[in-house]
Every structure is written in structure tokens, then in C-alpha cells.
Write a protein that holds these residues in place. Structure first.
Motif, PDB file in Angstrom:
ATOM      1  N   GLN A  13       0.858  -1.204   0.000  1.00 40.31           N
ATOM      2  CA  GLN A  13       0.000   0.000   0.000  1.00 40.31           C
ATOM      3  C   GLN A  13       0.883   1.239   0.000  1.00 40.31           C
ATOM      4  N   ILE A  14       0.663   2.110  -0.984  1.00 40.15           N
ATOM      5  CA  ILE A  14       1.470   3.327  -1.130  1.00 40.15           C
ATOM      6  C   ILE A  14       0.617   4.542  -0.807  1.00 40.15           C
ATOM      7  N   GLU A  15       1.140   5.401   0.040  1.00 37.75           N
ATOM      8  CA  GLU A  15       0.464   6.669   0.314  1.00 37.75           C
ATOM      9  C   GLU A  15       1.465   7.814   0.141  1.00 37.75           C
ATOM     10  N   THR A  16       1.148   8.717  -0.760  1.00 38.98           N
ATOM     11  CA  THR A  16       2.019   9.858  -0.999  1.00 38.98           C
ATOM     12  C   THR A  16       1.672  10.976  -0.033  1.00 38.98           C
ATOM     13  N   ILE A  17       2.686  11.575   0.567  1.00 37.74           N
ATOM     14  CA  ILE A  17       2.500  12.715   1.466  1.00 37.74           C
ATOM     15  C   ILE A  17       2.530  13.989   0.626  1.00 37.74           C
ATOM     16  N   PHE A  18       1.465  14.781   0.697  1.00 31.10           N
ATOM     17  CA  PHE A  18       1.369  15.993  -0.124  1.00 31.10           C
ATOM     18  C   PHE A  18       1.618  17.251   0.716  1.00 31.10           C
ATOM     19  N   PRO A  19       2.205  18.264   0.103  1.00 26.15           N
ATOM     20  CA  PRO A  19       2.215  19.575   0.771  1.00 26.15           C
ATOM     21  C   PRO A  19       0.807  20.151   0.759  1.00 26.15           C
ATOM     22  N   ASP A  20       0.540  21.081   1.654  1.00 26.02           N
ATOM     23  CA  ASP A  20      -0.807  21.672   1.710  1.00 26.02           C
ATOM     24  C   ASP A  20      -1.144  22.401   0.414  1.00 26.02           C
ATOM     25  N   VAL A  21      -0.122  23.071  -0.140  1.00 27.70           N
ATOM     26  CA  VAL A  21      -0.334  23.815  -1.397  1.00 27.70           C
ATOM     27  C   VAL A  21       0.726  23.361  -2.390  1.00 27.70           C
ATOM     28  N   ILE A  22       0.309  22.878  -3.554  1.00 28.05           N
ATOM     29  CA  ILE A  22       1.269  22.521  -4.596  1.00 28.05           C
ATOM     30  C   ILE A  22       1.789  23.803  -5.224  1.00 28.05           C
ATOM     31  N   GLU A  23       3.085  23.986  -5.155  1.00 27.89           N
ATOM     32  CA  GLU A  23       3.685  25.198  -5.715  1.00 27.89           C
ATOM     33  C   GLU A  23       3.505  25.212  -7.227  1.00 27.89           C
ATOM     34  N   ASN A  24       3.357  26.393  -7.779  1.00 26.09           N
ATOM     35  CA  ASN A  24       3.220  26.498  -9.226  1.00 26.09           C
ATOM     36  C   ASN A  24       4.435  25.961  -9.955  1.00 26.09           C
ATOM     37  N   PHE A  25       5.597  26.182  -9.362  1.00 30.28           N
ATOM     38  CA  PHE A  25       6.827  25.713  -9.990  1.00 30.28           C
ATOM     39  C   PHE A  25       7.583  24.801  -9.039  1.00 30.28           C
ATOM     40  N   PRO A  26       7.802  23.587  -9.476  1.00 25.87           N
ATOM     41  CA  PRO A  26       8.584  22.664  -8.642  1.00 25.87           C
ATOM     42  C   PRO A  26      10.053  23.011  -8.728  1.00 25.87           C
ATOM     43  N   TRP A  27      10.803  22.552  -7.806  1.00 26.46           N
ATOM     44  CA  TRP A  27      12.247  22.691  -7.900  1.00 26.46           C
ATOM     45  C   TRP A  27      12.897  21.418  -7.386  1.00 26.46           C
ATOM     46  N   ILE A  45       5.985  14.228  -7.376  1.00 20.43           N
ATOM     47  CA  ILE A  45       4.749  13.641  -6.842  1.00 20.43           C
ATOM     48  C   ILE A  45       4.193  12.575  -7.785  1.00 20.43           C
ATOM     49  N   ILE A  46       4.352  12.776  -9.086  1.00 18.57           N
ATOM     50  CA  ILE A  46       3.798  11.844 -10.065  1.00 18.57           C
ATOM     51  C   ILE A  46       4.388  10.438  -9.905  1.00 18.57           C
ATOM     52  N   GLU A  47       5.570  10.351  -9.302  1.00 20.63           N
ATOM     53  CA  GLU A  47       6.213   9.046  -9.163  1.00 20.63           C
ATOM     54  C   GLU A  47       5.447   8.133  -8.198  1.00 20.63           C
ATOM     55  N   GLY A  48       4.690   8.714  -7.284  1.00 19.62           N
ATOM     56  CA  GLY A  48       3.854   7.889  -6.412  1.00 19.62           C
ATOM     57  C   GLY A  48       2.833   7.101  -7.231  1.00 19.62           C
ATOM     58  N   ALA A  49       2.186   7.797  -8.173  1.00 18.83           N
ATOM     59  CA  ALA A  49       1.218   7.126  -9.051  1.00 18.83           C
ATOM     60  C   ALA A  49       1.914   6.148  -9.983  1.00 18.83           C
ATOM     61  N   ALA A  50       3.100   6.522 -10.477  1.00 19.38           N
ATOM     62  CA  ALA A  50       3.833   5.661 -11.402  1.00 19.38           C
ATOM     63  C   ALA A  50       4.258   4.357 -10.726  1.00 19.38           C
ATOM     64  N   MET A  51       4.702   4.453  -9.474  1.00 25.05           N
ATOM     65  CA  MET A  51       5.116   3.239  -8.752  1.00 25.05           C
ATOM     66  C   MET A  51       3.920   2.340  -8.452  1.00 25.05           C
ATOM     67  N   ARG A  52       2.800   2.946  -8.104  1.00 20.75           N
ATOM     68  CA  ARG A  52       1.593   2.143  -7.836  1.00 20.75           C
ATOM     69  C   ARG A  52       1.172   1.386  -9.096  1.00 20.75           C
ATOM     70  N   GLU A  53       1.263   2.048 -10.238  1.00 14.86           N
ATOM     71  CA  GLU A  53       0.898   1.418 -11.507  1.00 14.86           C
ATOM     72  C   GLU A  53       1.881   0.309 -11.881  1.00 14.86           C
ATOM     73  N   ALA A  54       3.164   0.556 -11.651  1.00 11.82           N
ATOM     74  CA  ALA A  54       4.185  -0.446 -11.973  1.00 11.82           C
ATOM     75  C   ALA A  54       3.975  -1.716 -11.148  1.00 11.82           C
ATOM     76  N   ILE A  55       3.650  -1.547  -9.855  1.00 12.66           N
ATOM     77  CA  ILE A  55       3.401  -2.716  -8.994  1.00 12.66           C
ATOM     78  C   ILE A  55       2.148  -3.449  -9.456  1.00 12.66           C
ATOM     79  N   LYS A  56       1.131  -2.688  -9.831  1.00 17.54           N
ATOM     80  CA  LYS A  56      -0.116  -3.285 -10.327  1.00 17.54           C
ATOM     81  C   LYS A  56       0.127  -4.106 -11.600  1.00 17.54           C
ATOM     82  N   GLN A  57       0.964  -3.578 -12.511  1.00 15.75           N
ATOM     83  CA  GLN A  57       1.252  -4.261 -13.776  1.00 15.75           C
ATOM     84  C   GLN A  57       2.418  -5.245 -13.671  1.00 15.75           C
ATOM     85  N   ASN A  58       3.018  -5.328 -12.472  1.00 16.92           N
ATOM     86  CA  ASN A  58       4.189  -6.200 -12.248  1.00 16.92           C
ATOM     87  C   ASN A  58       5.334  -5.852 -13.196  1.00 16.92           C
TER      88      ASN A  58
END
Length: 813
Positions: free
Chosen positions: A221-235, A369-382
């Protein structure tokens, strides 16, 4: 004792043996070799262990009166796992009333313990690849292994893609040569090339083999921890401590937590920040990484095992196989870079059959942050990464030949027949083997004028080391892990804290303060490869840096990221909380430029105060991007005289120039149509300089440069200078030198990942090129610019600098 007794033992533990465990016992008793594939926490250790025990009791029914010597060797890649295996195997022997001794032999084994083992080897020896080779360097080593029945190689998926894996192949070829009936068993988590992994481990022999797979699905089970506000520009470049306030409640509500970071520096910072933010955790949290003193690591492992620690901040030093039953939560800080590594770490929690493995993912920047979804999908698809085995590693072969010469010597024809049964050296010709023999006897064509390279002598057709000095230096230099010279850090009292790289300490002065082993330390003196320190009351200190901290994103995780962006564009509504959280950032990317589908390749051309930028986004990892950027830069420079600075991250790369770039003309000339990739790389990348750096490791492993005696290690700059001198001599006078060729091959295969680059070019040629000219840098571009800025600005607080950049780019967004 029979299988019935073992089943009764399982019942007493309130366990039920799995089908794969019983299948392994039967296969081992029937004389098979093989590979066991099962998820973390499913009882892989007991599957191989009871097979060993059953065979032993079958051979020696009156086992209490028998001392047959070494029966089995258990190879582990990390020392922490050795202790766990010793506990599990010894405990079961005691419970079952079996007289079967178990001992560990590693770099931490005392001289007294080794002397005891020399007189009487245990029935089971738990050791590492390096320590096994040291046994092969002992006089009379065939007597040690004469009754050896089984070798188990644990965590084989960790060894196969490294030169330590090559060491294992060679050691197994010698043991198999001594005893053709020897059984070899590997234990591995799932990797993409499992069948190949089995073939590499077992070599090319007539003996029957089996792949045994556990039909057990590990629930992650994967749970991504999010910041309260997603910044417009990541760094990029930060280490995730912005989310520390959200991590602390997870620690408090858990029984015991492992917090994984990707680097030792990051672990030190997280430990420091946790204590500053939550002082009540003092004494309840600890730090664990490979540079800390062994006593410190052992204390952490013991207390973690006993459930006395609330959290441990660690690196890959606690990745593998160790069963910490108290751990119910795992936190991964930053991109794990690969699906297999993420699953391995997740498996540290819920480390028992059927248990849920819960892992929290703490991204260090918005785009990550997108890597949380990518890892969940990779595990699902083996979808799991393959481990590419090394081939033709002549540096390891040369070291191995000297190892055999140091002990009883060797007959070349016998050893040649053994090594070509390995995967790594299957294609080595007789002439190439003769080159290796010449190299260890007189240094080869270019070094035969120097006596110091006459290491091995020939007596009656047997290749031997007769010089005690050569033998001693070789034993001190054995192994395939080559890093920066390590200085020991200790207090005036003599208490050791661990080791730190010379390149970091060389930048500091007496009185400077640095953070290490969870403490602020002031340098008192540096003497004889030791850094003598005292505790400092200052709150700010420099954080040590270690080489090799940056890993590339795996091709499987890269593909899943592209898949998830495609999925988002197709559906707009998504079940992944990560993609929903990133909706604003994706919309801004689309507004300023374009959000590419999997059928599109995005290029951005932007002008800023810094100059003219071209951004390209293959999403193929920084190693591939390094090579691609150099090739694209060279092709553009053929159109117009121009100079670029290059930056890259795992998602894309940037070319920056102070003059306009004719990007349309470059694209019209088929910029990505590569007919001969090797030739393009040779023309575009300074492959010679990269190979020269790579050669330092090869030269050390092959014994060309001696790294020094204990407490008198040679300085890194001297090692580098010596290896570069050899490189230049070979290039000029010995172009056919196999070690020189190996350096160039390794740069292509492992540093530039040429096969992955080739696939990336093939994919781009099937995509539509989308060229956009945004007015300002986009959310995709900003992290790449940050990576370049971090290396350019050393005197200004980097966070302040990045916040200024971010504010500037957010205007009129």
C-alpha cells in the motif's frame, strides 16, 4: 530428524510452511541447483536452510558424534543480514536439538574468531563475496571446502548487476571445480530478467536446475504525502524536509519506522532536522548508513530488532532481508529511482507472510509527486527492472587469478575451463586468457620493464605468488568496491564514529564544524588518515558528501511516468490522488507550453536573462540525457558555430547558449535520426575523459594501483593520478590492452546506458515533434534549471536563490 520434525517445528512457531518451501527441500535433497523467487517476508531463508539441514542429517544420521567440517556456505551481500541469518539458523538447530554449528566470517570477524575457524570450520559459514575470496587466497583452501555440499547466495538480485556478482561467479566456478556435485542455490526477489539471473548464477554445467517461485502476492500500500499547497513551480535539489511536519505524526502513531533516504548526506540531514523539530524524539531515533562505525550500526540493529527505537533514518544499508518485526511503517524520502528498490524497501514493514506492507512516499519537489502514481501502476502491472549482468570484466578476472596464485597456485588449463563456464567470461578466448596470464606475470607488453608488475611466477607449470610482500598487498586490496579514500573519524578518547571520504575533509580546516553520525563535530586535527574531533555546541555544520549519490531513474519507472501523464490526458478524471493533486501544475504546463502524450516529443525554446534555452523531455533518466544532450549539442553546432552549457535531470535536459539557436533548421535536418549511435557518442561525448575516470576503478581492482596499508591509505588524488598515467601509457603503447577496452565498454554500457539510449531514440523517431516557444520557463523546465543553478552558485544560500527564481517565473503565470 525428518521433514515431519520440521513441520512440527513450524507448527510450534504458529507458522505453516509454504508450498515453495517444501518444494525447495525436496529439490535440494534430489540434487538440484536452482533459484528461489519469493517476496520479502515470505520465509525464503527457511526454504533453503531446511534443505541444507535435511541433507546433512541424511548424510550424518549420528550427527552428535560427527564433525565433518564445512557443509554449506551462505553468501550475503550485507553484514546486517549475516547476523539475522545466524540467529534464524542457530535458533532452529537449538529448538530441534541438532548439533550443527553456525558462524559468520566477514570484515568484522575478529582475528581470534578467524583463528578458531581455521582449526575447526563450522558446518555453516555465513560470509560475503569478499571474505569467500579471502578464503580462496589461503594455503590449503581445497581442504576447507572438501566436504562442501551447498552454497546459498542470498539477495542474488542485488549482486547480479555488479562486479561483486562477477566475484561470486568466479568463486562458484572454483568450488564447482573442486566438487562437481556441489549444489548452488540463489534467493532472489522479483526482477525483470529472473530466468537470466538463474542462468548467470548457476553457470554452464550439466547438473539439473530448477526455478522455484512462490505463488504469494505481496500486498503493498502506497500513500504519498502531499504539501498543503502545490507550488506552481517545482524545484529539485531539496531533500524533502519541507514535509517533515507531516512525517512526525506518522512516526508517533507507528510502533517503529524506517525512513529511507537515497544518500548518506540526506540521512544525516533528516536525522538532524527531526531532532531539531521534535526534541522529544531524542534517544528514540537513530541513524544507520554504511559509513558509520560497525559498533554503532550493530547497536542500532539490535535496538530496532528489540523494538526500542521509534524510528531509524537509513540508506540502502537496511534495504535487504533483515527481519525487524517491530517495524510496521516505512517512509521513502524522494524518488526511489526504481520499482524494485521501492518494493524492497516497502517489504521492510509487514515482514511476515500475508502481512500488508505500508509505505509512505515523501516527494522532494512538486513534479516528483507523479512518481507515487507511477510506482503504484508499476506494482499493479508487475513491471520490475532487470539487472544487467557484467560481462568480460577482466579487472575482476586478473584479481582472481592472483588470488589463486597467492594460495596454492593454479594450472592455467584447469582454471580456463572453469571460468568459461561462467556467464561473465563465457566468450573469453584462449588468447585473451593468455593475455591475462602475461599481465599478472610481467605486466603485459607495456609494463614488462618494471619489476613491480612481476607478481606471479611459474614453477613446473603452476602459477604462484612467491613474494610475501606481493601476497600481503594483494590480500589488502581484494574486492571490487572502489570508493574515495576513507578517513576514520574519532574522538580524542579514541572512540570511533565511522569513516568519511577524503575529498570532503580536504575542503575543511582545523576548527571547522561538520555534521556526522548525528553529531556536530569540530575538527581538532587530521593525522595519518584519521580525523580527530570533539563535539561542538554550534548548531550549523557542513553536511558530508559521498561519491555516487545520484542514481538515474530506471527505464521502467520512466515508462510508467509517461504512461500516467498519457492516462491523465485521456481521462482527465483519475483515481490517482497524485495526478489529481498535480492538476494545477499540469494545467499551467499546458497553458505555458504543452503537456505531451506518449505519441509526442516536447521541445521548448525559451529566452531569459541568462540566454537562449532549449529544453527536451525524453523522460529517460539523467545518464541517458547526458549522452543525448551532448549529441544534440554537437549536431546543432554543425549548423552554426555555438557554445552550450548542458544541464539535465531524470525528466529532460537543457542546452543554454548566449546566442540564438536555430532550432527549426536543426529539426529539419532530422536531429534524432541516429544511424550509428556508438560513432555519434564518440564524436559528441568526451568518451576518453569519461573512460579515464572509469579506469581508476578498473586499475584498482586489477591491482595496478595499491590503495595503501591500514591507517596509511594512499590519497585519492594520488590513486587518480596513477591510474590516469597507466591509462595514457596503454593508449599510447598498448591499444589492445583488455583493461583499456573494458573502460570504454563500461562507459557505454553503464555510464551512458547506450542500449537504453538507443531505445529512446527509436521511440522519439516514432513520435510527433512538438516545438513550443513559451515566454517563461515552464514547470517541466524549472527543475532542470535548478540543477544547473545549484552547481553554479556556491557562495549564496541556494534556497534563497531558488525562491527568487521561483518568484520571478511565477509573475504573470
Amino acid at each position: 530428524m525428518t521433514e515431519k520434525n520440521i513441520l512440527a517445528w513450524f507448527k510450534k512457531q504458529k507458522w505453516k510452511p509454504h508450498v515453495f518451501q517444501m518444494e525447495t527441500w525436496k529439490a535440494m535433497l534430489a540434487g538440484y541447483s536452482g533459484l528461489i523467487n519469493a517476496p520479502t517476508g515470505s520465509g525464503k531463508t527457511y526454504s533453503a536452510w531446511f534443505g541444507i539441514l535435511l541433507e546433512y542429517l541424511q548424510k550424518y544420521p549420528d550427527q552428535k558424534k560427527t564433525k565433518p567440517g564445512l557443509q554449506a556456505i551462505w553468501i550475503t551481500p550485507i553484514r546486517a543480514l549475516a547476523k539475522e541469518i545466524e540467529y534464524s539458523t542457530s535458533r532452529s538447530c537449538t529448538d530441534l536439538g541438532i548439533s550443527f554449528s553456525v558462524a559468520i566470517r566477514s570484515g568484522d570477524t575478529t582475528a581470534g574468531q578467524k583463528a578458531k575457524q581455521k582449526k575447526q570450520m563450522p558446518e555453516l559459514l555465513i560470509t560475503t563475496p569478499e571474505s569467500l575470496h579471502l578464503l580462496l587466497a589461503q594455503k590449503g583452501y581445497p581442504d576447507i571446502f572438501k566436504n562442501l555440499s551447498t552454497v546459498v547466495v542470498d539477495e542474488w538480485h542485488e549482486l547480479i548487476g555488479s562486479k561483486r556478482g562477477v566475484q561470486m561467479e568466479l568463486a562458484l566456478s572454483r568450488l564447482k571445480g573442486l566438487n562437481p556435485d556441489l549444489k548452488i542455490w540463489g534467493i532472489s526477489a522479483t526482477i525483470g530478467n529472473l530466468e537470466e539471473a538463474k542462468d548467470v548464477l548457476l553457470g554452464k554445467y550439466e547438473s539439473p536446475t530448477k526455478m522455484i517461485r512462490a505463488k504469494i502476492v505481496k500486498n503493498v500500500q502506497i500513500e504519498t504525502i502531499f504539501p498543503d499547497v502545490i507550488e506552481n513551480f517545482p524545484w529539485s535539489g531539496f531533500i524533502g524536509t519541507q514535509l517533515l511536519p507531516k512525517v512526525i505524526p506518522i512516526i508517533h502513531k507507528s510502533q517503529s519506522v524506517l525512513i529511507f533516504t537515497n544518500t548518506r548526506s540526506q540521512a544525516e540531514i533528516w536525522y538532524q532536522q527531526l531532532l531539531e523539530t521534535e526534541p522529544d524524539l531524542a534517544g528514540l531515533i537513530a541513524l544507520h548508513h554504511g559509513s558509520l562505525d560497525q559498533n554503532t550500526r550493530t547497536w542500532v540493529e539490535d535496538n530496532l530488532h528489540d523494538g526500542k527505537l521509534k524510528a531509524v533514518i537509513c540508506t540502502s544499508s537496511l534495504d535487504l532481508g533483515v527481519d525487524f518485526s517491530a517495524v510496521d511503517t516505512v517512509i521513502q524520502v524522494g524518488s526511489p529511482k526504481g520499482v524494485a528498490r521501492f518494493m524492497q524497501r516497502a517489504g521492510r514493514s509487514g515482514h511476515s507472510p500475508g502481512a500488508l506492507s505500508k509505505i509512505y512516499f515523501v516527494p522532494t519537489n512538486s513534479l516528483e509527486i507523479i512518481e507515487g502514481a507511477a510506482m503504484r501502476e508499476a506494482i499493479k502491472q508487475n513491471v520490475i527492472e532487470s539487472r544487467v549482468p557484467f560481462i568480460r570484466s577482466f579487472d575482476v578476472l586478473v584479481q582472481y587469478l592472483v588470488t589463486l596464485a597467492v594460495s596454492d597456485g593454479f594450472e592455467p588449463d584447469v582454471i580456463y575451463k572453469e571460468i568459461i563456464r561462467t556467464h561473465c567470461f563465457a566468450t573469453v578466448t584462449k588468447d585473451e586468457f593468455l593475455w591475462c596470464l602475461q599481465f599478472i606475470t610481467n605486466g603485459g607488453n607495456s609494463l614488462q620493464a618494471y619489476d613491480e608488475f612481476y607478481k606471479v611466477e611459474i614453477e613446473d607449470g603452476i602459477y604462484k605468488v612467491l613474494s610475501r610482500g606481493v601476497a600481503m598487498r594483494h590480500r589488502l586490496s581484494m574486492g571490487t568496491i572502489v570508493g574515495d579514500s576513507a578517513l576514520q573519524v574519532k574522538f580524542l578518547s579514541g572512540k570511533r564514529l565511522g569513516s568519511i571520504e577524503e575529498s570532503f575533509i580536504s575542503k575543511l580546516n582545523i576548527g571547522d564544524v561538520f555534521w556526522f553520525s548525528g553529531k556536530n563535530l569540530e575538527i581538532i586535527k587530521v593525522h595519518h588518515m584519521e580525523v580527530v574531533v570533539k563535539k561542538s555546541t554550534l548548531k550549523n555544520g557542513k553536511i558530508p558528501s559521498w561519491q555516487g549519490g545520484r542514481m538515474p531513474l530506471s527505464s521502467q519507472l520512466s515508462a510508467m511516468i509517461r504512461y500516467k501523464i498519457d492516462n491523465y490526458l485521456a481521462n482527465k478524471v483519475n483515481d490517482d490522488p497524485e495526478l489529481n493533486k498535480l492538476k494545477g501544475l499540469f494545467e499551467l504546463q499546458a497553458k505555458r507550453s504543452h503537456l505531451p502524450t506518449s505519441k509526442e516529443f516536447l521541445i521548448e525554446y525559451v529566452q531569459t536573462k541568462e540566454g537562449y534555452h532549449v529544453f527536451m523531455y525524453p523522460f529517460e533518466g539523467r545518464f541517458v540525457h547526458e549522452g543525448m544532450a551532448a549529441i544534440v549539442a554537437r549536431k546543432i553546432s554543425e549548423i552554426q558555430p555555438i557554445t552550450f552549457s548542458i544541464a539535465m535531470n531524470d525528466y529532460g535536459f537543457e542546452l543554454l547558449s548566449d546566442q540564438e539557436i536555430n532550432i527549426e533548421e536543426a529539426l529539419s535536418l532530422d536531429l534524432f535520426n541516429i544511424k550509428n549511435l556508438e560513432a555519434e557518442i564518440q564524436m559528441s561525448v568526451n568518451a576518453t575523459e569519461m573512460s579515464k575516470r572509469r579506469f581508476r576503478e578498473i586499475a584498482s581492482i586489477a591491482g595496478l594501483v595499491f590503495q595503501g596499508y591500514p591507517n596509511k591509505a594512499m590519497k585519492t588524488r594520488h590513486l587518480q593520478a596513477n591510474s590516469q598515467l597507466f591509462f595514457s601509457v596503454f593508449e599510447k603503447y598498448d591499444a589492445e590492452n583488455l583493461l583499456l577496452k573494458q573502460a570504454y565498454d563500461e562507459v557505454l554500457d553503464f555510464q551512458l546506458e547506450i542500449e537504453r539510449m538507443r531505445m529512446a531514440y527509436d521511440r522519439i523517431n516514432q513520435q510527433s515533434i512538438i516545438l513550443k516557444r513559451p515566454i517563461k520557463p515552464t514547470p517541466f523546465a524549472f527543475p532542470i534549471m535548478v540543477d544547473r543553478t545549484r552547481s553554479s552558485y556556491t557562495n549564496e544560500n541556494i534556497q534563497d536563490r531558488l525562491l527568487k527564481m521561483k518568484a520571478q517565473f511565477e509573475k504573470d503565470s
